[in-house]
Design a protein around this motif. Structure first.
Motif, PDB file in Angstrom:
ATOM      1  N   ILE A 123     -10.426  -4.806 -20.617  1.00 58.83           N
ATOM      2  CA  ILE A 123     -11.115  -5.208 -19.385  1.00 58.83           C
ATOM      3  C   ILE A 123     -12.019  -4.071 -18.921  1.00 58.83           C
ATOM      4  N   PRO A 124     -13.332  -4.266 -18.836  1.00 58.77           N
ATOM      5  CA  PRO A 124     -14.205  -3.223 -18.313  1.00 58.77           C
ATOM      6  C   PRO A 124     -13.898  -2.931 -16.848  1.00 58.77           C
ATOM      7  N   ASP A 125     -13.716  -1.660 -16.525  1.00 58.41           N
ATOM      8  CA  ASP A 125     -13.435  -1.251 -15.154  1.00 58.41           C
ATOM      9  C   ASP A 125     -14.704  -0.638 -14.571  1.00 58.41           C
ATOM     10  N   LEU A 126     -15.452  -1.439 -13.817  1.00 58.67           N
ATOM     11  CA  LEU A 126     -16.757  -1.036 -13.308  1.00 58.67           C
ATOM     12  C   LEU A 126     -16.727  -0.783 -11.803  1.00 58.67           C
ATOM     13  N   ARG A 127     -15.637  -0.235 -11.333  1.00 60.22           N
ATOM     14  CA  ARG A 127     -15.509   0.049  -9.905  1.00 60.22           C
ATOM     15  C   ARG A 127     -16.046   1.437  -9.567  1.00 60.22           C
ATOM     16  N   LEU A 128     -16.668   1.522  -8.416  1.00 57.98           N
ATOM     17  CA  LEU A 128     -17.094   2.819  -7.901  1.00 57.98           C
ATOM     18  C   LEU A 128     -16.022   3.432  -7.008  1.00 57.98           C
ATOM     19  N   GLY A 129     -15.140   2.604  -6.510  1.00 58.44           N
ATOM     20  CA  GLY A 129     -14.069   3.071  -5.641  1.00 58.44           C
ATOM     21  C   GLY A 129     -12.914   2.093  -5.658  1.00 58.44           C
ATOM     22  N   PRO A 130     -11.824   2.419  -4.999  1.00 61.88           N
ATOM     23  CA  PRO A 130     -10.625   1.577  -5.025  1.00 61.88           C
ATOM     24  C   PRO A 130     -10.693   0.422  -4.040  1.00 61.88           C
ATOM     25  N   ARG A 155      -8.455  -1.598  -0.900  1.00 59.75           N
ATOM     26  CA  ARG A 155      -7.914  -1.022   0.332  1.00 59.75           C
ATOM     27  C   ARG A 155      -6.437  -0.650   0.222  1.00 59.75           C
ATOM     28  N   TYR A 156      -5.826  -0.894  -0.926  1.00 60.47           N
ATOM     29  CA  TYR A 156      -4.387  -0.706  -1.045  1.00 60.47           C
ATOM     30  C   TYR A 156      -3.983   0.514  -1.877  1.00 60.47           C
ATOM     31  N   LEU A 157      -4.683   0.767  -2.981  1.00 61.47           N
ATOM     32  CA  LEU A 157      -4.294   1.833  -3.896  1.00 61.47           C
ATOM     33  C   LEU A 157      -5.519   2.640  -4.306  1.00 61.47           C
ATOM     34  N   SER A 158      -5.294   3.926  -4.618  1.00 63.99           N
ATOM     35  CA  SER A 158      -6.357   4.729  -5.189  1.00 63.99           C
ATOM     36  C   SER A 158      -6.643   4.241  -6.604  1.00 63.99           C
ATOM     37  N   LEU A 159      -7.785   4.631  -7.161  1.00 60.34           N
ATOM     38  CA  LEU A 159      -8.113   4.217  -8.520  1.00 60.34           C
ATOM     39  C   LEU A 159      -7.053   4.692  -9.505  1.00 60.34           C
ATOM     40  N   GLU A 160      -6.597   5.932  -9.357  1.00 57.36           N
ATOM     41  CA  GLU A 160      -5.612   6.479 -10.292  1.00 57.36           C
ATOM     42  C   GLU A 160      -4.286   5.724 -10.193  1.00 57.36           C
ATOM     43  N   GLU A 182      -3.814   2.733  -9.008  1.00 56.64           N
ATOM     44  CA  GLU A 182      -3.983   1.329  -9.388  1.00 56.64           C
ATOM     45  C   GLU A 182      -4.024   1.172 -10.901  1.00 56.64           C
ATOM     46  N   ARG A 183      -4.703   2.092 -11.564  1.00 60.04           N
ATOM     47  CA  ARG A 183      -4.758   2.043 -13.025  1.00 60.04           C
ATOM     48  C   ARG A 183      -3.387   2.304 -13.627  1.00 60.04           C
ATOM     49  N   ALA A 184      -2.626   3.191 -13.005  1.00 60.00           N
ATOM     50  CA  ALA A 184      -1.269   3.458 -13.488  1.00 60.00           C
ATOM     51  C   ALA A 184      -0.380   2.227 -13.321  1.00 60.00           C
ATOM     52  N   LYS A 185      -0.541   1.537 -12.220  1.00 58.85           N
ATOM     53  CA  LYS A 185       0.245   0.320 -12.000  1.00 58.85           C
ATOM     54  C   LYS A 185      -0.160  -0.770 -12.980  1.00 58.85           C
ATOM     55  N   ALA A 186      -1.446  -0.899 -13.230  1.00 61.83           N
ATOM     56  CA  ALA A 186      -1.918  -1.883 -14.199  1.00 61.83           C
ATOM     57  C   ALA A 186      -1.377  -1.569 -15.591  1.00 61.83           C
ATOM     58  N   ALA A 187      -1.293  -0.286 -15.924  1.00 62.60           N
ATOM     59  CA  ALA A 187      -0.759   0.113 -17.231  1.00 62.60           C
ATOM     60  C   ALA A 187       0.714  -0.282 -17.354  1.00 62.60           C
ATOM     61  N   LYS A 188       1.476  -0.115 -16.285  1.00 61.49           N
ATOM     62  CA  LYS A 188       2.885  -0.537 -16.292  1.00 61.49           C
ATOM     63  C   LYS A 188       2.997  -2.040 -16.524  1.00 61.49           C
ATOM     64  N   LEU A 189       2.157  -2.781 -15.834  1.00 62.01           N
ATOM     65  CA  LEU A 189       2.183  -4.242 -15.973  1.00 62.01           C
ATOM     66  C   LEU A 189       1.795  -4.663 -17.387  1.00 62.01           C
ATOM     67  N   GLY A 234      -9.135  -5.774  -8.246  1.00 55.72           N
ATOM     68  CA  GLY A 234      -7.786  -5.339  -8.588  1.00 55.72           C
ATOM     69  C   GLY A 234      -7.525  -5.447 -10.088  1.00 55.72           C
ATOM     70  N   LEU A 235      -7.505  -4.322 -10.777  1.00 47.81           N
ATOM     71  CA  LEU A 235      -7.209  -4.348 -12.217  1.00 47.81           C
ATOM     72  C   LEU A 235      -5.810  -4.885 -12.471  1.00 47.81           C
ATOM     73  N   ARG A 236      -4.879  -4.585 -11.586  1.00 52.40           N
ATOM     74  CA  ARG A 236      -3.502  -5.067 -11.747  1.00 52.40           C
ATOM     75  C   ARG A 236      -3.456  -6.590 -11.786  1.00 52.40           C
ATOM     76  N   TRP A 237      -4.263  -7.237 -10.964  1.00 54.61           N
ATOM     77  CA  TRP A 237      -4.279  -8.696 -10.941  1.00 54.61           C
ATOM     78  C   TRP A 237      -4.939  -9.268 -12.194  1.00 54.61           C
ATOM     79  N   LEU A 238      -5.929  -8.573 -12.690  1.00 55.84           N
ATOM     80  CA  LEU A 238      -6.578  -9.038 -13.913  1.00 55.84           C
ATOM     81  C   LEU A 238      -5.645  -8.914 -15.115  1.00 55.84           C
ATOM     82  N   VAL A 239      -4.786  -7.899 -15.130  1.00 51.47           N
ATOM     83  CA  VAL A 239      -3.785  -7.778 -16.199  1.00 51.47           C
ATOM     84  C   VAL A 239      -2.824  -8.964 -16.151  1.00 51.47           C
ATOM     85  N   ILE A 240      -2.444  -9.351 -14.945  1.00 51.93           N
ATOM     86  CA  ILE A 240      -1.569 -10.520 -14.794  1.00 51.93           C
ATOM     87  C   ILE A 240      -2.300 -11.790 -15.232  1.00 51.93           C
TER      88      ILE A 240
END
Length: 288
Positions: free
Chosen positions: A119-126, A128-133, A135-142, A227-233
């Motif tokens: 999934i291309p991650d083309l965000r400039l910022g996070p 409102r809930y998680l920082s980019l780092e 959020e990416r770590a949570k997506a990796a867990k998922l 939300g990268l985490r939601w896209l992983v789901i």
């Protein structure tokens, strides 16, 4: 974009937009400035359509984004979409991005955007809930958990690693995700019939419930969410259903697609989650 938005307001006021005909009352106050009228009209649209598409269109494009026609599901084959099939532009400077293995590079501002889990991650910022780092770590867990689990198990796992969601709310969220494809049927019925070359994009697609239903009648579907985490789901859900849906992680306010990239645009419950509704409206309008 200002012209398109004002045309959209004019269409609302004149009753041209089917979904927003009732919004004319919200924008009829002559004491308001034009911008305030637009926001009021959009807010009324959200209430009128009851969780259907928000008004993200100029009146000339209204039918393509959403409010008339039937989705002809019979004999419609999903040929599949890949993010590689689209030109993607830097969200910072709008330079065409070049594909480089697991990254997308910008020759204009020299930013590098990662491709994570396909999934291309083309965000400039996070968001409102998680920082980019984080959020990416949570997506990796998922993503790791999802390799050996089902979609339902992945949803439950998401709830278990999300500390700020009470168990009762987690149950509600999970039920809403499961019910999303069924809710999407009426939403999709408002769209013009897709043709063999139609391409639909769902802005703020979340876990992909609407796209699951859309893929039954649109030959190509694309999901965009911050939300990268939601896209992983969502990716797990599409894999189980064997539906080839392209996913791009991006902020809709700096959408990385070229104008006119899509034939249909969906955006359910989107405007109340963005910082600049009018900018989002203009960008979404330009996509068709």
């Amino acid at each position: 974009s200002q012209v398109r938005t004002l045309r959209c307001w004019q269409a609302i006021d004149d009753g041209h937009c089917i979904a927003c005909a009732a919004a004319s009352a919200a924008v009829a106050d002559v004491d308001r400035k034009p911008t305030e009228k637009i926001v009021a009209g959009i807010s009324r649209c959200i209430a009128v359509t009851v969780r259907a598409c928000h008004n993200l269109v100029s009146w000339r494009k209204c039918r393509r984004i959403g409010w008339a026609g039937q989705c002809a599901r019979a004999d419609r084959v999903n040929s599949g979409a890949r993010w590689q099939d689209f030109q993607l532009f830097c969200p910072a400077c709008r330079t065409l991005l070049a594909k480089r293995h697991e990254t997308l590079g910008c020759s204009g501002c020299h930013r590098q955007y990662p491709v994570l889990f396909g999934i291309p991650d083309l965000r400039l910022g996070p968001d409102r809930y998680l920082s980019l780092e984080d959020e990416r770590a949570k997506a990796a867990k998922l993503q790791l958990f999802g390799q050996s689990s089902s979609f339902d198990e992945l949803l439950n796992y998401y709830s278990s690693i999300t500390d700020d969601v009470a168990p009762v709310l987690a149950t509600t969220f999970t039920a809403a995700i499961h019910a999303s494809p069924a809710r999407a049927v009426q939403l999709l019925a408002r769209l013009d019939q897709p043709s063999e070359d139609s391409v639909l994009v769902d802005l703020g697609c979340g876990a992909g419930g609407t796209l699951m239903e859309a893929a039954k009648c649109f030959p190509k579907c694309v999901g965009v969410d911050i939300g990268l985490r939601w896209l992983v789901i969502a990716q797990k859900s599409f894999a189980e259903a064997r539906l080839p849906v392209a996913l791009v992680c991006a902020d809709v306010e700096t959408i990385p697609f070229a104008d006119g990239s899509f034939s249909h645009v969906l955006a359910e419950n989107l405007l109340d989650h963005v910082h600049a509704p009018l900018t989002t409206t203009a960008r979404a309008t330009a996509l068709v």
